[in-house]
Design a protein around this motif. Structure first.
Motif, PDB file in Angstrom:
ATOM      1  N   CYS A 265       0.811  -1.221   0.000  1.00 31.20           N
ATOM      2  CA  CYS A 265       0.000   0.000   0.000  1.00 31.20           C
ATOM      3  C   CYS A 265       0.844   1.271   0.000  1.00 31.20           C
ATOM      4  O   CYS A 265       0.307   2.377   0.072  1.00 31.20           O
TER       5      CYS A 265
ATOM      6  N   LEU B 243      -4.210   1.274   3.548  1.00 34.13           N
ATOM      7  CA  LEU B 243      -5.035   0.274   2.870  1.00 34.13           C
ATOM      8  C   LEU B 243      -6.378   0.867   2.460  1.00 34.13           C
ATOM      9  O   LEU B 243      -6.872   0.618   1.357  1.00 34.13           O
TER      10      LEU B 243
ATOM     11  N   LYS C  51      -7.814   1.284  -1.325  1.00 33.01           N
ATOM     12  CA  LYS C  51      -9.102   0.686  -1.675  1.00 33.01           C
ATOM     13  C   LYS C  51     -10.042   1.723  -2.276  1.00 33.01           C
ATOM     14  O   LYS C  51     -10.790   1.432  -3.220  1.00 33.01           O
TER      15      LYS C  51
ATOM     16  N   THR D 242      -7.911  -5.731  -0.214  1.00 32.48           N
ATOM     17  CA  THR D 242      -6.958  -5.345   0.834  1.00 32.48           C
ATOM     18  C   THR D 242      -7.247  -6.100   2.125  1.00 32.48           C
ATOM     19  O   THR D 242      -8.411  -6.355   2.457  1.00 32.48           O
TER      20      THR D 242
END
Length: 244
Positions: free
Chosen positions: A16, A44, A48, A56
């Motif tokens: 990430c 994360l 996303k 994730t």
């Protein structure tokens, strides 16, 4: 290689931010089903939101049992990139047991743990997969004040060679990519001071640090069938640093 990754499932630890994020996005662009595992919930969530089709999962890789449970629950993968890592900068005499143990837990033990689960499922499902571990030029050359880090990356290289030896008969390849300083967002801040960067740059024949995409391209190559006969290799992306 675009067609190769279409519909393939790839797991990326530490995916990430930095190099890991670059790898995740390139694989996503090439049509892979990307799963990113990290212990950073905010990053994360950001990933996303920007890329909703990237899966994730949050877990602390230092937790052996929880990591195994989490990775096992994610299913089967065609490829794995162990990109999660930590660099605690301490000279030899000041390297603490806590720093050493944390570095080894994240940089080495987590690779063993995650790879065991992923490779076992590859074998069970007859998947001729590829595992790429992010190492460093620090595995091959001593860097001042990088005691635990150098030790951990040396261990990553050795672990990967054993993985290549034992997984090869199952058609699974394992390699490392060993970058020099890479200009991630953090890297640009850390190495912006010429007084700090000059000494390192003087040891790189190409006279510059690496870019994230240069490491990403190398990882993508090793994951793909273009590298179908390459395993057990430590591939420097270092501008010639290790040649000097």
């Amino acid at each position: 290689m675009d067609k190769y990754f279409k519909e393939k499932r790839i797991l990326i630890t530490g995916g990430c931010q930095g190099i890991g994020r670059g790898i995740a996005l390139e694989l996503w662009r090439q049509g892979a089903h990307v799963v990113v595992l990290s212990n950073q919930p905010e990053n994360l969530e950001k990933l996303k939101k920007e890329y909703p089709t990237i899966e994730t999962t949050c877990v602390d890789l230092r937790d052996w049992d929880k990591t195994r449970e989490t990775v096992d629950s994610l299913g089967t993968f065609d490829g794995l990139v162990n990109s999660a890592g930590v660099a605690i900068i301490e000279p030899f005499f000041e390297c603490s047991p806590e720093s050493f143990d944390t570095t080894m837990a994240i940089n080495v033990r987590a690779i063993l743990n995650v790879s065991q689960i992923v490779a076992k499922k590859m074998i069970e499902n007859n998947i001729k997969g590829s595992i790429v571990n992010i190492s460093s030029q620090a595995s091959k050359a001593a860097l001042k004040d990088h005691t635990a880090y150098c030790a951990s990356k040396g261990a990553v290289d050795s672990l990967t060679r054993v993985m290549a030896l034992e997984l090869g008969p199952h058609g699974i390849r394992a390699n490392t990519v060993n970058p020099t300083v890479v200009l991630t967002e953090l890297g640009r801040k850390v190495w912006a001071d010429p007084a700090k960067s000059q000494d390192m740059l003087s040891k790189i024949p190409m006279g510059r640090f690496g870019e994230v995409q240069e490491v990403v391209n190398t990882v993508i190559f090793l994951l793909s069938d273009s590298a179908s006969m390459i395993t057990g290799v430590q591939l420097p992306v270092d501008g010639g640093f290790l040649a000097t």
